[in-house]
Design an enzyme around this catalytic site. Structure first.
Site, PDB file in Angstrom:
ATOM      1  N   ASP A 122       0.844  -1.198   0.000  1.00 52.00           N
ATOM      2  CA  ASP A 122       0.000   0.000   0.000  1.00 52.00           C
ATOM      3  C   ASP A 122       0.881   1.251   0.000  1.00 52.00           C
ATOM      4  OD1 ASP A 122      -1.674   2.138   0.733  1.00 52.00           O
ATOM      5  OD2 ASP A 122      -2.937   0.846   1.958  1.00 52.00           O
ATOM      6  N   ASP A 144      -8.466   2.488  -8.962  1.00 53.50           N
ATOM      7  CA  ASP A 144      -9.796   1.902  -8.775  1.00 53.50           C
ATOM      8  C   ASP A 144     -10.814   3.008  -8.473  1.00 53.50           C
ATOM      9  OD1 ASP A 144      -8.871  -0.905  -8.873  1.00 53.50           O
ATOM     10  OD2 ASP A 144      -7.780  -0.320  -7.069  1.00 53.50           O
ATOM     11  N   LYS A 148     -19.418   3.281  -5.969  1.00 48.63           N
ATOM     12  CA  LYS A 148     -20.518   3.438  -5.001  1.00 48.63           C
ATOM     13  C   LYS A 148     -20.159   4.509  -3.975  1.00 48.63           C
ATOM     14  CE  LYS A 148     -22.270  -1.222  -5.297  1.00 48.63           C
ATOM     15  NZ  LYS A 148     -21.960  -2.566  -4.872  1.00 48.63           N
ATOM     16  N   ASP A 180     -10.973   6.452 -16.428  1.00 51.35           N
ATOM     17  CA  ASP A 180     -12.009   6.281 -17.449  1.00 51.35           C
ATOM     18  C   ASP A 180     -13.385   6.369 -16.797  1.00 51.35           C
ATOM     19  OD1 ASP A 180     -11.703   3.948 -15.986  1.00 51.35           O
ATOM     20  OD2 ASP A 180     -12.378   2.657 -17.620  1.00 51.35           O
TER      21      ASP A 180
HETATM   22  C1  LIG Z   1      -7.500  -0.386 -11.913  1.00 51.28           C
HETATM   23  S1  LIG Z   1      -5.867  -0.873 -11.605  1.00 51.28           S
HETATM   24  C2  LIG Z   1      -4.906   0.098 -12.771  1.00 51.28           C
HETATM   25  C3  LIG Z   1      -3.550  -0.490 -13.014  1.00 51.28           C
HETATM   26  C4  LIG Z   1      -2.637   0.295 -13.976  1.00 51.28           C
HETATM   27  N1  LIG Z   1      -2.300   1.597 -13.433  1.00 51.28           N
HETATM   28  C5  LIG Z   1      -3.260   0.449 -15.340  1.00 51.28           C
HETATM   29  O1  LIG Z   1      -3.650   1.570 -15.702  1.00 51.28           O
HETATM   30  O2  LIG Z   1      -3.337  -0.569 -16.067  1.00 51.28           O
HETATM   31  C6  LIG Z   1      -5.501  -0.054 -10.073  1.00 51.28           C
HETATM   32  C7  LIG Z   1      -4.285  -0.605  -9.389  1.00 51.28           C
HETATM   33  O3  LIG Z   1      -4.004   0.157  -8.215  1.00 51.28           O
HETATM   34  C8  LIG Z   1      -3.540  -0.722  -7.218  1.00 51.28           C
HETATM   35  N2  LIG Z   1      -3.749  -0.087  -5.915  1.00 51.28           N
HETATM   36  C9  LIG Z   1      -4.929   0.088  -5.282  1.00 51.28           C
HETATM   37  N3  LIG Z   1      -4.738   0.684  -4.099  1.00 51.28           N
HETATM   38  C10 LIG Z   1      -3.403   0.888  -3.981  1.00 51.28           C
HETATM   39  C11 LIG Z   1      -2.591   1.442  -2.959  1.00 51.28           C
HETATM   40  N4  LIG Z   1      -3.130   1.908  -1.818  1.00 51.28           N
HETATM   41  N5  LIG Z   1      -1.250   1.496  -3.153  1.00 51.28           N
HETATM   42  C12 LIG Z   1      -0.708   1.040  -4.308  1.00 51.28           C
HETATM   43  N6  LIG Z   1      -1.441   0.505  -5.311  1.00 51.28           N
HETATM   44  C13 LIG Z   1      -2.762   0.424  -5.144  1.00 51.28           C
HETATM   45  C14 LIG Z   1      -4.375  -1.977  -7.425  1.00 51.28           C
HETATM   46  O4  LIG Z   1      -3.769  -3.142  -6.856  1.00 51.28           O
HETATM   47  C15 LIG Z   1      -4.471  -2.049  -8.937  1.00 51.28           C
HETATM   48  O5  LIG Z   1      -3.452  -2.835  -9.506  1.00 51.28           O
END
Ligand SMILES: C[S@@+](CC[C@H](N)C(=O)[O-])C[C@H]1O[C@@H](n2cnc3c(N)ncnc32)[C@H](O)[C@@H]1O
Length: 243
Positions: A122, A144, A148, A180
């Site tokens: 994290d 992400d 919601k 997006d």
């Molecule tokens: C929707 S994916 C997008 C991945 C990449 N950036 C792309 O555009 O293909 C979001 C990524 O953020 C990571 N993520 C979510 N919360 C995070 C955090 N607190 N610290 C680091 N990474 C995080 C997730 O594990 C996930 O792989």
């Protein structure tokens, strides 16, 4: 001041609960071996003592021109392409999803990259131990969206993280955000533009629809386009004010 009074809710609600996935489908033996053999060499470790800071320059050779952080690098294709295009920059990638970490290690091996370090967890714990003004660029691409309303506190972009980014970036440094999800786009813009220490670098009304040439596509961007969604790209300059 008691928590919650006069402070936007998403600042006081920041916590260290990670809501994503750490493991996906079983990794092939080769990818497991990469994690075991290569990750320890590239690993960014938090300082072991309370209040100690981590100077990221110590992770790279002294001649390194600058340090860029990518948060949530997913499969690592954007990070690896940037690291290859900018060999004099030191890259730190943060991603708790181990299949993604293995994928970045594979890209690093294939491209022979030596300027990448990985924090496989994290990012908020890493941000807390980095000193002021130590980064030249931060990218958060297709984070992400947690659409919601009750999940909005889980979004990585909050007033608090924007303040962290301002603290960590050098004046003149750049924050790159992409999404997006139109709801998350409005949320990001509201938070980044509310901070007096950032200037949105959009040059015209359509600017956010165009990905700059020095910004390689990510896997999520390709997925969004394939599913008919229009991605948005934002660049903000870290000003010498607003601290
Ligand atoms: C929707 S994916 C997008 C991945 C990449 N950036 C792309 O555009 O293909 C979001 C990524 O953020 C990571 N993520 C979510 N919360 C995070 C955090 N607190 N610290 C680091 N990474 C995080 C997730 O594990 C996930 O792989």
């Amino acid at each position: 001041m008691p928590p919650g009074k006069d402070i936007p809710k998403d600042i006081v609600q920041r916590d260290r609960v990670f809501y994503g996935r750490r493991r996906g489908r079983r990794l092939r033996a080769g990818m497991e071996a990469l994690l075991e053999e290569r990750l320890p060499e590239l690993l960014v470790e938090l300082p072991g003592t309370p209040d100690a800071m981590l100077d990221p320059r110590t992770l790279f050779p002294p001649e390194t021109r600058g340090i860029w952080l990518e948060i949530g690098f997913g499969g690592g294709e954007h990070l690896a392409a940037q690291a290859e295009a900018n060999p004099d920059v030191g890259f730190i990638g943060s991603e708790p999803f181990m299949n993604g970490v293995a994928s970045l290690l594979r890209h690093c091996e294939d491209r022979g990259l030596s300027n990448v370090r990985i924090y496989p967890d994290d990012v908020r714990d890493l941000l807390a131990v980095l000193p002021d003004g130590c980064l030249d660029r931060i990218a958060v691409l297709f984070a992400d969206p947690w659409p919601k309303k009750r999940h909005h506190p889980r979004r990585i972009i909050q007033h608090g993280t924007i303040a962290d980014f301002h603290r960590l970036l050098k004046p003149g440094g750049e924050l790159r955000l992409a999404t997006d999800d139109m709801g998350y786009l409005r949320w990001m813009l509201a938070r980044a533009t509310a901070h007096r220490g950032f200037r949105w670098l959009a040059r015209g009304p359509q600017d956010w629809r165009l990905r700059p040439e020095d910004w390689p596509e990510t896997r999520y961007e390709a997925k969004a386009r394939a599913q008919g969604r229009q991605p948005a790209f934002m660049r903000f300059e870290r000003l010498d004010t607003g601290g």
